[in-house]
Design an enzyme around this catalytic site. Structure first.
Site, PDB file in Angstrom:
ATOM      1  CE1 TYR A  65      66.682  42.130  30.529  1.00 41.73           C
ATOM      2  CE2 TYR A  65      66.177  43.618  32.358  1.00 41.73           C
ATOM      3  CZ  TYR A  65      67.044  42.751  31.718  1.00 41.73           C
ATOM      4  OH  TYR A  65      68.285  42.492  32.264  1.00 41.73           O
ATOM      5  CB  SER A  91      58.590  38.162  36.199  1.00 41.88           C
ATOM      6  OG  SER A  91      58.936  37.069  37.012  1.00 41.88           O
ATOM      7  CB  SER A 106      58.096  50.569  30.852  1.00 40.63           C
ATOM      8  OG  SER A 106      58.984  49.599  30.347  1.00 40.63           O
ATOM      9  CG  ASP A 139      50.608  33.930  29.283  1.00 34.54           C
ATOM     10  OD1 ASP A 139      51.483  33.489  28.514  1.00 34.54           O
ATOM     11  OD2 ASP A 139      50.655  33.807  30.514  1.00 34.54           O
ATOM     12  CD  GLU A 140      47.520  39.470  30.271  1.00 40.03           C
ATOM     13  OE1 GLU A 140      47.934  38.304  30.341  1.00 40.03           O
ATOM     14  OE2 GLU A 140      47.843  40.344  31.103  1.00 40.03           O
ATOM     15  CD  GLN A 196      52.965  35.145  25.075  1.00 41.39           C
ATOM     16  OE1 GLN A 196      52.685  34.174  24.370  1.00 41.39           O
ATOM     17  NE2 GLN A 196      53.601  35.037  26.217  1.00 41.39           N
ATOM     18  CG  HIS A 248      51.728  29.661  30.184  1.00 39.62           C
ATOM     19  ND1 HIS A 248      51.428  28.349  30.467  1.00 39.62           N
ATOM     20  CD2 HIS A 248      50.569  30.348  30.310  1.00 39.62           C
ATOM     21  CE1 HIS A 248      50.132  28.259  30.747  1.00 39.62           C
ATOM     22  NE2 HIS A 248      49.595  29.447  30.662  1.00 39.62           N
ATOM     23  CG  ASP A 280      50.920  27.037  34.289  1.00 33.08           C
ATOM     24  OD1 ASP A 280      51.872  26.878  35.067  1.00 33.08           O
ATOM     25  OD2 ASP A 280      50.447  28.147  34.000  1.00 33.08           O
ATOM     26  CB  SER A 323      50.324  19.553  68.072  1.00 34.37           C
ATOM     27  OG  SER A 323      49.064  19.880  67.499  1.00 34.37           O
TER      28      SER A 323
HETATM   29  P1  NDP Z   1      55.777  40.395  33.125  1.00 31.63           P
HETATM   30  O1  NDP Z   1      54.441  40.995  33.273  1.00 31.63           O
HETATM   31  O2  NDP Z   1      56.678  40.343  34.320  1.00 31.63           O
HETATM   32  O3  NDP Z   1      56.611  41.133  31.977  1.00 31.63           O
HETATM   33  C1  NDP Z   1      56.022  41.425  30.790  1.00 31.63           C
HETATM   34  C2  NDP Z   1      56.970  42.136  29.831  1.00 31.63           C
HETATM   35  O4  NDP Z   1      56.220  42.402  28.645  1.00 31.63           O
HETATM   36  C3  NDP Z   1      57.465  43.480  30.344  1.00 31.63           C
HETATM   37  O5  NDP Z   1      58.775  43.692  29.867  1.00 31.63           O
HETATM   38  C4  NDP Z   1      56.491  44.456  29.688  1.00 31.63           C
HETATM   39  O6  NDP Z   1      57.058  45.710  29.414  1.00 31.63           O
HETATM   40  C5  NDP Z   1      56.191  43.788  28.379  1.00 31.63           C
HETATM   41  N1  NDP Z   1      54.869  44.191  27.872  1.00 31.63           N
HETATM   42  C6  NDP Z   1      53.698  44.121  28.547  1.00 31.63           C
HETATM   43  N2  NDP Z   1      52.682  44.574  27.779  1.00 31.63           N
HETATM   44  C7  NDP Z   1      53.244  44.923  26.603  1.00 31.63           C
HETATM   45  C8  NDP Z   1      52.734  45.457  25.393  1.00 31.63           C
HETATM   46  N3  NDP Z   1      51.425  45.702  25.259  1.00 31.63           N
HETATM   47  N4  NDP Z   1      53.602  45.707  24.385  1.00 31.63           N
HETATM   48  C9  NDP Z   1      54.931  45.480  24.534  1.00 31.63           C
HETATM   49  N5  NDP Z   1      55.476  44.949  25.655  1.00 31.63           N
HETATM   50  C10 NDP Z   1      54.650  44.671  26.665  1.00 31.63           C
HETATM   51  O7  NDP Z   1      55.559  38.933  32.519  1.00 31.63           O
HETATM   52  P2  NDP Z   1      56.118  37.532  33.043  1.00 31.63           P
HETATM   53  O8  NDP Z   1      57.605  37.515  32.934  1.00 31.63           O
HETATM   54  O9  NDP Z   1      55.472  37.185  34.346  1.00 31.63           O
HETATM   55  O10 NDP Z   1      55.487  36.529  31.969  1.00 31.63           O
HETATM   56  C11 NDP Z   1      56.071  36.317  30.710  1.00 31.63           C
HETATM   57  C12 NDP Z   1      55.743  34.900  30.255  1.00 31.63           C
HETATM   58  O11 NDP Z   1      56.364  33.976  31.156  1.00 31.63           O
HETATM   59  C13 NDP Z   1      54.255  34.565  30.271  1.00 31.63           C
HETATM   60  O12 NDP Z   1      54.003  33.709  29.182  1.00 31.63           O
HETATM   61  C14 NDP Z   1      54.073  33.805  31.571  1.00 31.63           C
HETATM   62  O13 NDP Z   1      52.983  32.906  31.558  1.00 31.63           O
HETATM   63  C15 NDP Z   1      55.396  33.050  31.631  1.00 31.63           C
HETATM   64  N6  NDP Z   1      55.783  32.582  32.956  1.00 31.63           N
HETATM   65  C16 NDP Z   1      55.818  33.470  34.004  1.00 31.63           C
HETATM   66  C17 NDP Z   1      56.220  33.042  35.250  1.00 31.63           C
HETATM   67  C18 NDP Z   1      56.313  33.994  36.397  1.00 31.63           C
HETATM   68  O14 NDP Z   1      56.546  33.529  37.508  1.00 31.63           O
HETATM   69  N7  NDP Z   1      56.163  35.293  36.245  1.00 31.63           N
HETATM   70  C19 NDP Z   1      56.597  31.632  35.503  1.00 31.63           C
HETATM   71  C20 NDP Z   1      56.630  30.818  34.301  1.00 31.63           C
HETATM   72  C21 NDP Z   1      56.198  31.298  33.108  1.00 31.63           C
HETATM   73  P3  NDP Z   1      56.545  47.058  30.146  1.00 31.63           P
HETATM   74  O15 NDP Z   1      57.332  47.146  31.384  1.00 31.63           O
HETATM   75  O16 NDP Z   1      56.866  48.110  29.147  1.00 31.63           O
HETATM   76  O17 NDP Z   1      55.074  46.894  30.389  1.00 31.63           O
HETATM   77 MG    MG Z   2      52.447  28.112  36.626  1.00 36.13          MG
END
Ligand code: NDP
Ligand code: MG
Length: 334
Positions: A26, A28, A52, A84-85, A87, A109, A192, A253
């Site tokens: 939950y 971005s 969190s 991504d790191e 997943q 992604h 990307d 300009s």
């Molecule tokens: P965020 O870092 O904003 O959110 C990550 C989520 O994963 C949070 O809810 C976090 O929860 C949870 N999380 C992180 N680490 C763990 C863990 N070890 N175990 C369980 N839950 C975890 O990620 P984004 O939304 O930026 O990215 C998500 C995907 O979207 C990626 O694949 C990214 O490449 C893709 N993407 C992102 C864009 C962007 O602009 N941000 C644009 C297009 C694609 P907690 O709060 O508990 O850490």
């Molecule tokens: Mg991008």
């Protein structure tokens, strides 16, 4: 070759009527996609670890967050909106064994799927629906009645039904309002990475840093160098965004435009292009992916060291002070 682009009329939301969409994470993207889908009438559940701020946010938004494994078992479409790191680890410990044939494994992604860190089990198609913008924009544009454009791609051999569900999903998050471009997981992943390394993050940051340092070394005031090399970049990028290179050149300009044509090519040279092609090759042949995956397995020491070092740069200190005086900027400190 021109891209195939889908709009609202090309997608049928009713295909998702009897499906449950599990949004894992939950952050971005997760908070934006989950809420947009729910507002579009879809059945959405959220998988988010407790403890969190993102967990609390999901609760505040009216979701009842489940553990990731449970959300996966309940979902027909399971979207990994996790960093991504992490997943691959989460996939192998909490997702994989809870997927059933006929489920669809989604992402925004393609890094892990394209580079073989995640391989959906037999009978599960992979589907990418990637908004071309950060989550807060995906949400705010949807609320205004618009939508951030998105990409759609499927694993090889994915069914036509998966594609139609993907288009319905894209409609649910507002993507078809802005246009959904059909691509492949390989193309999305490679372009990307290339964009962020060469232009958006790597290229621009180094250009700004180098120019700032050259001015300061030459004895100019750091505050002047900050405004010229970093602050004003936004004005230029906004012009690009609204009307491309020509509109930027029309707006500045004639002196600035002449400097652009005559000096720009001395900064981005044939040597730079050679390096860009090398960087692209490292992306295509998996060298970059291997380096980044191994870096994370080792606890990311090089990554964290670089982050620490760059946070202490002079341009960062000067910028922080100047931004705090510009009251119209919603100044952020990390
Ligand atoms: P965020 O870092 O904003 O959110 C990550 C989520 O994963 C949070 O809810 C976090 O929860 C949870 N999380 C992180 N680490 C763990 C863990 N070890 N175990 C369980 N839950 C975890 O990620 P984004 O939304 O930026 O990215 C998500 C995907 O979207 C990626 O694949 C990214 O490449 C893709 N993407 C992102 C864009 C962007 O602009 N941000 C644009 C297009 C694609 P907690 O709060 O508990 O850490
Ligand atoms: Mg991008």
């Amino acid at each position: 070759m021109t891209a195939k682009i889908y709009y609202d009329n090309d997608a049928d939301l009713s295909l998702l009527k009897d499906k449950t969409i599990a949004i894992l994470g939950y952050g971005s993207q997760g908070h934006a996609q989950a809420q947009n889908l729910r507002d579009s009438g879809c059945n959405v559940i959220v998988g988010q670890r407790p403890g969190s701020a993102n967990y609390d946010l999901a609760v505040q938004h009216g979701f009842e967050p489940l553990p990731i494994d449970e959300a996966t078992s309940r979902g027909d479409l399971v979207n990994m909106l996790l960093p991504d790191e992490v997943q691959s680890d989460i996939y192998h410990s909490q997702i994989r064994e809870n997927l059933e044939p006929g489920n669809i494994l989604m992402c925004s992604h393609g890094f892990n799927i394209h580079f073989g860190q995640i391989a959906p089990p037999e009978g599960v198609d992979a589907l990418l629906v990637a908004p071309k913008g950060p989550g807060h924009l995906v949400r705010s544009e949807y609320e205004k009645g618009g939508g951030v454009p998105a990409l759609i791609a499927m694993s090889e051999g994915a069914s036509e039904e998966t594609k139609q569900l993907g288009l319905a999903y894209a409609k649910g998050i507002g993507g078809t309002r802005g246009g959904v471009i059909e691509t492949t997981i390989a193309e999305e992943t490679e372009t990307d990475l290339f964009g962020e390394q060469v232009v958006l993050c790597g290229g621009v940051s180094e250009l700004v840093k180098a120019a700032f340092e050259v001015l300061v070394e030459a004895g100019y005031q750091p505050e002047m160098a900050y405004f010229e090399c970093l602050h004003e970049l936004k004005l230029i990028v906004d012009l690009f965004y609204e009307g491309g290179l020509s509109y930027m050149r029309y707006s500045v300009s004639n002196t600035a435009e002449y400097g652009d044509y005559s000096r720009g090519p001395r900064i981005i040279t044939d040597e730079t292009r050679v390096e860009m092609r090398k960087i692209l090759l490292e992306i295509q042949n998996g060298d970059f992916a291997r380096e980044w995956i191994l870096e994370n397995k080792a606890g990311a020491p090089g990554f964290l060291a670089r982050r620490r070092r760059d946070r202490n740069l002079q341009i960062e200190q000067v910028g922080q002070r100047l931004r705090s005086l510009m009251t119209w900027i919603d100044a952020k400190n990390v």
